[in-house]
Design an enzyme around this catalytic site. Structure first.
Site, PDB file in Angstrom:
ATOM      1  N   ALA A 168      -7.605   2.637  28.731  1.00 55.99           N
ATOM      2  CA  ALA A 168      -8.612   3.658  28.455  1.00 55.99           C
ATOM      3  C   ALA A 168      -9.687   3.038  27.566  1.00 55.99           C
ATOM      4  O   ALA A 168      -9.429   2.046  26.872  1.00 55.99           O
ATOM      5  CB  ALA A 168      -7.962   4.849  27.764  1.00 55.99           C
ATOM      6  N   GLY A 174      -3.852   2.441  29.861  1.00 60.93           N
ATOM      7  CA  GLY A 174      -4.218   3.302  30.983  1.00 60.93           C
ATOM      8  C   GLY A 174      -4.307   2.533  32.294  1.00 60.93           C
ATOM      9  O   GLY A 174      -4.089   3.099  33.367  1.00 60.93           O
ATOM     10  N   GLU A 213      -0.862   2.388  33.498  1.00 63.44           N
ATOM     11  CA  GLU A 213      -0.502   3.747  33.922  1.00 63.44           C
ATOM     12  C   GLU A 213      -1.173   4.111  35.250  1.00 63.44           C
ATOM     13  O   GLU A 213      -0.601   4.821  36.069  1.00 63.44           O
ATOM     14  CB  GLU A 213      -0.890   4.741  32.818  1.00 63.44           C
ATOM     15  CG  GLU A 213       0.013   4.590  31.594  1.00 63.44           C
ATOM     16  CD  GLU A 213      -0.540   5.263  30.351  1.00 63.44           C
ATOM     17  OE1 GLU A 213      -1.734   5.066  30.046  1.00 63.44           O
ATOM     18  OE2 GLU A 213       0.205   5.987  29.673  1.00 63.44           O
ATOM     19  N   GLU A 268      -0.789   0.391  23.511  1.00 58.68           N
ATOM     20  CA  GLU A 268      -1.369   1.452  22.675  1.00 58.68           C
ATOM     21  C   GLU A 268      -0.792   1.451  21.262  1.00 58.68           C
ATOM     22  O   GLU A 268      -1.463   1.790  20.295  1.00 58.68           O
ATOM     23  CB  GLU A 268      -1.130   2.837  23.307  1.00 58.68           C
ATOM     24  CG  GLU A 268      -1.875   3.088  24.605  1.00 58.68           C
ATOM     25  CD  GLU A 268      -1.100   2.667  25.847  1.00 58.68           C
ATOM     26  OE1 GLU A 268      -0.151   1.859  25.730  1.00 58.68           O
ATOM     27  OE2 GLU A 268      -1.445   3.133  26.931  1.00 58.68           O
TER      28      GLU A 268
HETATM   29  N1  CAA Z   1     -11.746  -0.263  25.861  1.00 56.35           N
HETATM   30  C1  CAA Z   1     -13.008  -0.597  25.611  1.00 56.35           C
HETATM   31  N2  CAA Z   1     -13.486  -1.847  25.672  1.00 56.35           N
HETATM   32  C2  CAA Z   1     -12.609  -2.815  26.009  1.00 56.35           C
HETATM   33  C3  CAA Z   1     -11.256  -2.549  26.278  1.00 56.35           C
HETATM   34  C4  CAA Z   1     -10.816  -1.193  26.205  1.00 56.35           C
HETATM   35  N3  CAA Z   1      -9.562  -0.827  26.498  1.00 56.35           N
HETATM   36  N4  CAA Z   1     -10.626  -3.707  26.558  1.00 56.35           N
HETATM   37  C5  CAA Z   1     -11.560  -4.660  26.485  1.00 56.35           C
HETATM   38  N5  CAA Z   1     -12.753  -4.138  26.144  1.00 56.35           N
HETATM   39  C6  CAA Z   1     -14.027  -4.828  25.926  1.00 56.35           C
HETATM   40  C7  CAA Z   1     -14.010  -5.618  24.616  1.00 56.35           C
HETATM   41  O1  CAA Z   1     -14.320  -4.788  23.526  1.00 56.35           O
HETATM   42  C8  CAA Z   1     -15.065  -6.658  24.905  1.00 56.35           C
HETATM   43  O2  CAA Z   1     -16.327  -6.065  24.758  1.00 56.35           O
HETATM   44  P1  CAA Z   1     -17.479  -6.844  23.892  1.00 56.35           P
HETATM   45  O3  CAA Z   1     -17.759  -8.086  24.709  1.00 56.35           O
HETATM   46  O4  CAA Z   1     -18.609  -5.860  23.889  1.00 56.35           O
HETATM   47  O5  CAA Z   1     -16.886  -7.140  22.573  1.00 56.35           O
HETATM   48  C9  CAA Z   1     -14.879  -6.944  26.391  1.00 56.35           C
HETATM   49  O6  CAA Z   1     -14.195  -5.820  26.934  1.00 56.35           O
HETATM   50  C10 CAA Z   1     -14.035  -8.183  26.650  1.00 56.35           C
HETATM   51  O7  CAA Z   1     -12.806  -8.038  25.925  1.00 56.35           O
HETATM   52  P2  CAA Z   1     -12.206  -9.174  24.960  1.00 56.35           P
HETATM   53  O8  CAA Z   1     -13.301  -9.961  24.344  1.00 56.35           O
HETATM   54  O9  CAA Z   1     -11.257  -8.510  24.022  1.00 56.35           O
HETATM   55  O10 CAA Z   1     -11.441 -10.073  26.032  1.00 56.35           O
HETATM   56  P3  CAA Z   1     -10.174 -11.013  25.771  1.00 56.35           P
HETATM   57  O11 CAA Z   1     -10.017 -11.781  27.035  1.00 56.35           O
HETATM   58  O12 CAA Z   1     -10.289 -11.758  24.490  1.00 56.35           O
HETATM   59  O13 CAA Z   1      -8.937 -10.003  25.612  1.00 56.35           O
HETATM   60  C11 CAA Z   1      -7.569  -8.106  26.235  1.00 56.35           C
HETATM   61  C12 CAA Z   1      -8.529  -9.230  26.700  1.00 56.35           C
HETATM   62  C13 CAA Z   1      -6.255  -8.705  25.759  1.00 56.35           C
HETATM   63  C14 CAA Z   1      -7.317  -7.201  27.440  1.00 56.35           C
HETATM   64  C15 CAA Z   1      -8.225  -7.323  25.058  1.00 56.35           C
HETATM   65  O14 CAA Z   1      -9.545  -6.949  25.466  1.00 56.35           O
HETATM   66  C16 CAA Z   1      -7.499  -6.065  24.702  1.00 56.35           C
HETATM   67  O15 CAA Z   1      -6.495  -6.135  24.006  1.00 56.35           O
HETATM   68  N6  CAA Z   1      -8.011  -4.890  25.139  1.00 56.35           N
HETATM   69  C17 CAA Z   1      -7.455  -3.603  24.765  1.00 56.35           C
HETATM   70  C18 CAA Z   1      -6.135  -3.329  25.483  1.00 56.35           C
HETATM   71  C19 CAA Z   1      -5.582  -2.002  25.027  1.00 56.35           C
HETATM   72  O16 CAA Z   1      -5.243  -1.783  23.880  1.00 56.35           O
HETATM   73  N7  CAA Z   1      -5.472  -1.045  26.006  1.00 56.35           N
HETATM   74  C20 CAA Z   1      -4.967   0.291  25.723  1.00 56.35           C
HETATM   75  C21 CAA Z   1      -6.120   1.256  25.541  1.00 56.35           C
HETATM   76  S1  CAA Z   1      -5.586   2.855  25.023  1.00 56.35           S
HETATM   77  C22 CAA Z   1      -5.005   3.604  26.429  1.00 56.35           C
HETATM   78  O17 CAA Z   1      -5.052   3.054  27.520  1.00 56.35           O
HETATM   79  C23 CAA Z   1      -4.430   4.986  26.266  1.00 56.35           C
HETATM   80  C24 CAA Z   1      -3.754   5.550  27.460  1.00 56.35           C
HETATM   81  O18 CAA Z   1      -2.516   5.742  27.521  1.00 56.35           O
HETATM   82  C25 CAA Z   1      -4.503   5.933  28.622  1.00 56.35           C
END
Ligand code: CAA
Length: 285
Positions: free
Chosen positions: A93, A136, A139, A159
């Protein structure tokens, strides 16, 4: 943003690659690409927010909901493939969109209610996953009916690492898919698993090379698309019933759906073709 203009001829469609006509409804998508016939009877939905790793913002999920609703009603479509492309499926998400929300904002927006359409879709949906399928994103794959993964696929429910927990089925569908022990570990640690581990847990159908992900997924979709569309929908419904009922209730549900197939021309055609030693032609009637 989604534009819906009913009963407009295809000639009015602009040159935007994201604008298309499904069932005489012109739909314009900003965050996904939809190809209703990537191949005969097979539709393709591609998540299209590459810079944000296909993070699932509300608008993107609304677009998926609307596209699935139309594709489910389109008689030419028998199977839907959902993919994020070769690099990433979806990193979850959109954290930036919800970071400052209050609980009441979350409740009022109720963004996960848009996911109900995925569950309600009668036609099979196959997720084709390459790269991250997290939160998400994971999911979303679990809401689909089958998961094809490339060697680079990584699944996880991270999460917990951002102070929250899965909210779109991670504690429920994941647990049903892989059992309590592994679901607990994934949800409570936020660790990622690779495609091999996901396969061993029974989370996914198979692993293929990245460059063959779409080809192999199309192969699976083709196998399904050539069967009776009526029987496919009834069978999908019955398998899903296994997660919502006792064994006896599920068996009764299955039996009724089995009997219901006998109301279809496809059942008559399928059995006649078997007896006449020919290939059946299924129409979905
Ligand atoms: N939401 C918003 N933006 C996101 C994102 C997310 N879930 N995941 C990545 N991005 C964005 C980053 O902020 C970044 O943007 P900027 O260039 O503007 O900074 C861009 O995408 C590239 O990401 P990274 O620089 O972090 O890329 P990476 O290769 O170093 O890492 C990753 C990749 C491990 C996937 C890391 O991005 C990450 O940990 N993302 C979040 C994963 C996460 O926590 N997901 C759960 C979300 S909550 C949810 O899903 C609730 C639910 O149950 C539905």
């Amino acid at each position: 943003m989604i534009l819906k203009i009913k009963f407009v001829e295809a000639s009015f469609v602009t040159d935007s690659i994201n604008t298309l006509n499904i069932n005489n409804i012109i739909m314009a998508f900003q965050f996904i690409k939809v190809t209703p016939q990537v191949e005969t009877h097979i539709a393709l939905i591609e998540l299209n927010r590459p810079k944000e790793l296909n993070a699932l913002n509300r608008e993107l999920m609304l677009e998926i909901r609307d596209a699935l609703r139309e594709l489910d009603e389109d008689d030419n479509v028998r199977v839907v493939i959902l993919t994020g492309g070769e690099r990433v499926f979806a990193a979850g998400a959109d954290i930036k969109q919800m970071a400052n929300a209050t609980a009441i904002d979350m409740f009022n927006v109720d963004q996960f209610s848009t996911w109900d359409q995925i569950k309600k879709t009668k036609k099979p949906i196959i997720a084709a996953v390459s790269g991250f399928a997290l939160g998400g994103g994971c999911e979303l794959t679990l809401t689909c009916d089958m998961i094809m993964a490339s060697e680079t696929a990584k699944f996880g429910q991270p999460e917990i690492k951002i102070g929250t927990m899965p909210g779109a089925g991670g504690t429920q569908r994941l647990t049903r898919a892989v059992g309590k022990a592994m679901a607990m570990e994934l949800v409570l640690t936020g660790k990622f698993i690779n495609a091999e581990e996901a396969l061993n847990m029974g989370l996914i159908n198979r692993i293929v090379p990245v460059e063959l992900l779409l080809t192999e997924t199309l192969g699976l979709a083709r196998e399904i698309a050539k069967q009776s569309p009526v029987a496919i929908k009834l069978a999908k419904e019955a398998v899903n019933q296994a997660f919502n009922s006792t064994l006896d209730e599920g068996l009764m549900f299955e039996r009724k759906n089995f009997y219901l197939t006998f109301a279809s021309e496809d059942q008559k055609e399928g059995m006649a073709a078997f007896i006449e030693k020919r290939t059946p032609t299924f129409t979905g009637k």
